[in-house]
Design a protein around this motif. Structure first.
Motif, short mmCIF file in Angstrom:
data_model
loop_
_atom_site.label_atom_id
_atom_site.label_comp_id
_atom_site.label_asym_id
_atom_site.label_seq_id
_atom_site.Cartn_x
_atom_site.Cartn_y
_atom_site.Cartn_z
N LYS A 1 0.83 -1.19 0.00
CA LYS A 1 0.00 0.00 0.00
C LYS A 1 0.87 1.25 0.00
CE LYS A 1 -2.74 0.80 3.55
NZ LYS A 1 -3.77 0.72 4.57
N LYS A 2 0.47 2.28 -0.78
CA LYS A 2 1.27 3.50 -0.91
C LYS A 2 1.39 4.24 0.42
CE LYS A 2 1.55 7.89 -3.27
NZ LYS A 2 2.26 8.24 -4.45
N PHE A 3 0.28 4.48 1.08
CA PHE A 3 0.30 5.24 2.33
C PHE A 3 0.31 4.26 3.50
CE2 PHE A 3 -1.53 8.31 -0.68
CZ PHE A 3 -0.58 9.32 -0.54
N ALA A 4 1.51 3.77 3.83
CA ALA A 4 1.67 2.78 4.89
C ALA A 4 3.09 2.86 5.42
CB ALA A 4 1.39 1.38 4.33
N PRO A 5 3.33 2.32 6.62
CA PRO A 5 4.69 2.29 7.15
C PRO A 5 5.61 1.55 6.17
CG PRO A 5 3.13 1.67 8.85
CD PRO A 5 2.37 1.73 7.55
N ARG A 6 6.89 1.95 6.18
CA ARG A 6 7.83 1.29 5.26
C ARG A 6 9.24 1.34 5.82
NH1 ARG A 6 5.88 5.47 1.07
NH2 ARG A 6 4.13 4.48 2.02
N THR A 7 9.99 0.29 5.47
CA THR A 7 11.39 0.24 5.87
C THR A 7 12.19 1.26 5.09
OG1 THR A 7 11.81 -1.51 4.26
CG2 THR A 7 11.37 -2.20 6.53
N LEU A 8 11.85 1.40 3.81
CA LEU A 8 12.66 2.27 2.96
C LEU A 8 11.87 2.72 1.74
CD1 LEU A 8 15.52 3.42 2.73
CD2 LEU A 8 16.18 1.35 1.50
N ASP A 9 11.97 4.00 1.45
CA ASP A 9 11.33 4.57 0.27
C ASP A 9 12.38 5.42 -0.44
OD1 ASP A 9 9.31 5.20 -1.54
OD2 ASP A 9 8.63 6.92 -0.37
N LEU A 10 12.70 5.06 -1.66
CA LEU A 10 13.65 5.82 -2.49
C LEU A 10 12.90 6.34 -3.71
CD1 LEU A 10 16.72 3.39 -2.59
CD2 LEU A 10 16.36 5.30 -1.05
N ASP A 11 12.94 7.65 -3.91
CA ASP A 11 12.27 8.25 -5.06
C ASP A 11 13.24 9.13 -5.82
OD1 ASP A 11 9.63 7.22 -4.66
OD2 ASP A 11 9.40 8.63 -3.00
N LEU A 12 13.26 8.98 -7.13
CA LEU A 12 14.05 9.86 -7.99
C LEU A 12 13.31 11.18 -8.13
CD1 LEU A 12 16.56 10.22 -9.79
CD2 LEU A 12 15.19 9.27 -11.69
N LEU A 13 13.91 12.24 -7.64
CA LEU A 13 13.30 13.58 -7.69
C LEU A 13 13.65 14.31 -8.98
CD1 LEU A 13 14.16 14.77 -4.07
CD2 LEU A 13 11.97 13.81 -4.88
N LEU A 14 14.94 14.26 -9.32
CA LEU A 14 15.47 14.98 -10.47
C LEU A 14 16.52 14.14 -11.17
CD1 LEU A 14 16.14 18.37 -8.63
CD2 LEU A 14 14.32 18.00 -10.30
N TYR A 15 16.56 14.25 -12.47
CA TYR A 15 17.60 13.63 -13.29
C TYR A 15 18.05 14.74 -14.23
CZ TYR A 15 19.86 10.13 -16.33
OH TYR A 15 20.76 9.37 -17.05
N ASP A 16 19.15 15.41 -13.86
CA ASP A 16 19.55 16.65 -14.54
C ASP A 16 18.32 17.57 -14.62
OD1 ASP A 16 22.27 16.12 -14.82
OD2 ASP A 16 22.03 15.20 -16.79
N ASP A 17 18.06 18.15 -15.78
CA ASP A 17 16.90 19.03 -15.96
C ASP A 17 15.77 18.33 -16.72
OD1 ASP A 17 18.02 21.18 -14.66
OD2 ASP A 17 18.92 22.00 -16.48
N THR A 18 15.76 17.01 -16.69
CA THR A 18 14.77 16.25 -17.45
C THR A 18 13.35 16.55 -16.97
OG1 THR A 18 16.35 14.46 -17.82
CG2 THR A 18 14.01 13.92 -18.08
N VAL A 19 12.47 16.80 -17.94
CA VAL A 19 11.04 16.91 -17.68
C VAL A 19 10.40 15.79 -18.48
CG1 VAL A 19 8.98 18.36 -17.92
CG2 VAL A 19 11.19 19.42 -17.37
N SER A 20 9.72 14.86 -17.77
CA SER A 20 9.15 13.70 -18.46
C SER A 20 7.98 13.13 -17.68
CB SER A 20 10.22 12.61 -18.64
OG SER A 20 10.55 12.05 -17.39
N THR A 21 7.22 12.28 -18.35
CA THR A 21 6.18 11.50 -17.69
C THR A 21 6.49 10.01 -17.77
OG1 THR A 21 4.86 11.47 -19.72
CG2 THR A 21 4.35 13.19 -18.10
#
Length: 163
Positions: A84-104
């Motif tokens: 589940k997305k909104f739940a306790p977790r041991t670890l959450d890693l999210d890529l915020l930025l990759y150079d100036d890339t704008v993408s979906t």
């Protein structure tokens, strides 16, 4: 080499898992730069407080491979695939930025949470204050300065990690 920014968070044995993630990130990526670590209340669900930080690194991997590497790191430290997305977790890693890339695709970049989660924006502004958001065209320090800090409560905490 691309410069990437990664959000790290944990609320299950958070100090242990942040340190483990940093060790893995240091193995797979180059030139880590670490923000301070911040404690915050859980967002989107009732749970214990999180520890969060942002890490900058260098990589030659394409975006999809970076994201896959993050998923491998999360799973190797007890994150359940498909949990589940909104739940306790041991670890959450999210890529915020990759150079100036704008993408979906393969993921949304820059990550939307930058603009509305204090636990992402404050540490990002700390390590990249003059870097400009590629969509809103404001520096991360300017974005943090204008952020409504009454929305989310967070505070810096002591944390140390060594290679």
């Amino acid at each position: 080499m691309a410069k990437i920014f990664i959000s790290l968070g944990s609320n299950i044995e958070p100090e242990r898992y942040l340190k483990a993630a940093l060790t893995d990130l240091d193995y797979y990526f180059e030139t880590l730069e670490l923000s301070s670590v911040f404690e915050s209340e859980a967002v989107g669900f009732e749970g214990t407080n999180f520890l969060n930080m942002v890490v900058a690194a260098q990589t030659e991997l394409p975006i999809a491979d970076v994201v896959n590497r993050f998923k491998q790191i999360e799973q190797s430290h007890g994150r359940v695939k498909g949990a589940k997305k909104f739940a306790p977790r041991t670890l959450d890693l999210d890529l915020l930025l990759y150079d100036d890339t704008v993408s979906t695709q393969p993921i949304e970049l820059p990550r939307a949470e930058i603009l509305y989660n204090a636990f992402v924006l404050w540490p990002l502004a700390e390590i990249a204050p003059s870097l400009t958001h590629p969509v809103v065209k404001q520096s991360y320090q300017t974005l943090w300065d204008s952020y409504d800090k009454s929305q989310q409560s967070l505070w810096p905490v002591e944390f140390s990690w060594s290679k």
